[in-house]
Design a protein around this motif. Sequence first.
Motif: not given
Lengths: 593, 593
Positions: B281, B285, B290, B292, B521, B579, B582-583, B585-586, B589-590
């Motif tokens: 991951c 990034l 990217r 976070l 995720a 994946q 990563l989901g 983490l995303t 972050a949101e």
Amino acid sequence: MAATLEALNTASPQEAEGLLEGIYEHSPWIAQGALRQRPFRSLAHLKHAMARVVAEAAREAQLALLRAHPELAGKAMVDKALTAESTGEQRSAGLTDCSPEEFAQLQRLNAGYNAKFGFPFILAVRGPRGTGLTRRQIIDTFERRLDNPVDVELAEGLRNVHRIAELRLNDRFGAEPALGNQVWDWQEALAAFSDPGFREKGQLTVTYLTEAHRAAAARIAQDMRDCGFDEVGIDAVGNVVGRYRARTEDARLLLTGSHYDTVRNGGRYDGRLGIFTPMACVRELARTQRRLPFGIEVVAFSEEEGQRYKATFLGSGALNGQFDPAWLEQKDAGGVTMREAMHEAGLPATLEAIAALRRDPARYLGFVEVHIEQGPVLNEIDLPLGIVTSINGGVRYQCEVTGMASHAGTTPMDRRRDAAVAVAELALFIEQRAARDGDSVGTIGMLEVPGGSINVIPGRCRFSLDLRAPNDAQRDALVAEVLAELDAICARRGVHATVEPTMRAAAAPSDRAWQQRWERAVQALGVPLHRMPSGAGHDAMKLHEVMPQAMLFVRGQNGGISHNPLESTTADDMQLAVQAFLGLLTGLAEESP
Amino acid sequence: MAATLEALNTASPQEAEGLLEGIYEHSPWIAQGALRQRPFRSLAHLKHAMARVVAEAAREAQLALLRAHPELAGKAMVDKALTAESTGEQRSAGLTDCSPEEFAQLQRLNAGYNAKFGFPFILAVRGPRGTGLTRRQIIDTFERRLDNPVDVELAEGLRNVHRIAELRLNDRFGAEPALGNQVWDWQEALAAFSDPGFREKGQLTVTYLTEAHRAAAARIAQDMRDCGFDEVGIDAVGNVVGRYRARTEDARLLLTGSHYDTVRNGGRYDGRLGIFTPMACVRELARTQRRLPFGIEVVAFSEEEGQRYKATFLGSGALNGQFDPAWLEQKDAGGVTMREAMHEAGLPATLEAIAALRRDPARYLGFVEVHIEQGPVLNEIDLPLGIVTSINGGVRYQCEVTGMASHAGTTPMDRRRDAAVAVAELALFIEQRAARDGDSVGTIGMLEVPGGSINVIPGRCRFSLDLRAPNDAQRDALVAEVLAELDAICARRGVHATVEPTMRAAAAPSDRAWQQRWERAVQALGVPLHRMPSGAGHDAMKLHEVMPQAMLFVRGQNGGISHNPLESTTADDMQLAVQAFLGLLTGLAEESP
């Protein structure tokens, strides 16, 4: 002046109750219950009737009976508040002479026992010959019994109460078990011979052709001569053979006997009781110069246990002409061949001499064997003698179940292939299936998860199977169902089993006519009949191959424990065994033309 | 030209069926059944839908599916009568180049397998990276699986059919698992380091601070640097720590990681998958530059298994400030103290340096850990990922039941006090009682009748108890009922048990918010959710003491076997794990302001 059974049978209820007063400590209800069964045919009948009253009483009444007894070396003894009977018993056991340490230890044991069981520790401290138990033996027994579960100890307490009652009844009725005492003395004398390494520890071990074994044979031969046997000798395999002639030259013989070798650290009655019981009979015949229409051949078999060499039933097999020539070259743990051991013992050690021991079955009426039960049954049902219906047939297997070893934490219960749980399921099935027959037995004696870890589901489980039943058909049905269940368990659990047979022995059902002869002899003593299979193998299995046979069992004490120094019986029970054997001889004589 | 999921979702039923033709060998009913569930949110969703059609089909249909497959290197291959897909697969495994001996052996195996199971042996011979299995590996697997029970092998055959379908779908849809392949390559490279004595046998063993362990740490550190971590170092207990900075200086960190030490002859995924998944991951990034709103700290823990020293969870415990000073003087099997091993590894070996590793929980958002399941569940339900609800709490005992050893032949079934049958009864109770909870487990892993004989009723039986449940209350209820049942069994059977506790670990339930982040995720990947407890312990148990935690499980192949060289997973499943991470983490972050 001693009471008599006739007086008891004809007295008024009050008088009769008086004759039995104090036999059971502070518990007249037992005499009252038993007296309803008058007339008594024998003292054994009376003893059994009283024991059954207790056995059939409510648990509370049984507990009250136990609680009616004083503690051993307890406050009542110190305060001199014991009954006359208890006072004599505790004094004769030397309990009145305890050292302060022994006394303190007994008080601690009494307190612990009462706290655990709620009734006092009861032990028949007077021995069969009046020699009694030593204080050390009493304390050791006390400590051992403290570990028992409550129900076991309740039964153990009651059995000791019955033994105390038996000794008191013998005193009251002047019934000295003279024949039983004779057998007792022979047993004690023979137990003095034991192999090196055991003798020093007070343990009894007599293995084939050792010095102790040869000395035991010589002692038995001498005892036979003293009894009045006509011919006594030691044969080519070490059997001691005594013959008591019939009235006529050409008469056939009754064959009887049992073995005098022992397992390691064994008991003194296993086998030997079956030698001394008929010896006591021949002694009675010779003493009264009585001859029967048949001869009596008593054989003390030299080797039944197969403890020194793998040659089980060597002594009795030789009478069938069976002797594996390879046995002569077999070595014991010390490297001594059987041939060398035979030479050392002064035996010819030739196959010809051994083959010559074969008996012609046509010369014999049959074979009977008296043996201590080696099990708990007679002890539990308060009977001194049991009629053997059959020597059980058996099969043995070594087995292994293979499943899948996996993580004990991560494998859910419904996804396991646990080899040990599969065997557990089989163990419970065997227990229920064998119990359903009533007289079959099944045992998993060896059980192991090889290399098991606390957090790994067993991938393998090794175990042994021992299945026995009184006849081959019943045994085979048991075996078939157990193996089918193992298959079913394996299929259901996704595991796999291997089953390797290691032993198969045919059952030896008692000959009907000979079993009935024992039954008549036992009934004539006023002892209720109890028929039972023999779970263990005996020399009679060998003779069964060539002539009719039937066995008589004698009750063992201590829950019937055997192959153990705790193995024991009483002079009273041995007395009844000798009387039964005499009855069988008399009945057989009456049958003869 | 590759198919697309969109085309599949929008095509007519006939066209859609055409797109899936040949994915499952000669079995169009599977595609037909799965297509009723359109639209598919992901290839993983499609794969799972097809697998479920098979799982829910009748057994006869499942057998027909297996029978629709050709034998490996069988007549169809020789006759060139295979489907195009099978031809390519068998060729790439080198089966078309078998030596005559190998060919003859495969024919024998095919014949034996068909005779036992009634369907052909099926093995996904193409490996995750196209490297595939060697002919030797294929033959070894064949021989091993021949021993399986039919139901196990039916499931194993179907799982291989699904894996073959997965590889074919990847080809058809041009779905190369690039991230999973990256993790695969790291795993392979790291598995090259193994302790002496194991390396030579091709076995993987990496124990604390050995040369192989230090080389592995160096390799992980280098891989982290190559990924683009901002800071990489090896700490005072040998943990490899990589930090990827947040957008802002003072931002908190997400802590993640797992261990890189192994058990003896272990698998290559246990622990290490939880290091490489977040590394992949961070690599993504960094590659896209990217940042976070939070930093990421990946820790490769040095010691979790406690294999060289009794110091389980040493690496993760050190982050809590836990380190038993006595450990420094503990010696390994070769007499080397941990202090000496640390010096040898160039570590300071002072309590001060180790204490300095303690993290301030306030600086961290929480801890997440990815781990191979080490169990069979995900494999059986055809799911690549599982949401961990809790790390089970457990207790362990060493126990012994004492009954009465007695003669297996002479003791009737209703007069026995068999210690082993008592334990058997407990084993079956545990099996049922734990199963009733659904997610509790109970195991008797060690089981033995000490000195058992084939003809003696077990007087003693020793065994271990391991009981686990997802929360402490459930565990305590399980333990209480199991111990109460043991008491009841003992009372009923007149036997006695001793129970000695040896371990007690609290459960570590997943933090609700963090578990939900994993769930979102996984759902975003179109993978159906499956929640499950972790039966095994993990580093997350340690971090649980100081911060919220939640774990993600990845399916293991071969029935989920672990602590074993057969431990395996696929690049496809690892792709989904990356994946999912990563989901997470995303999503995190949101959430951030």
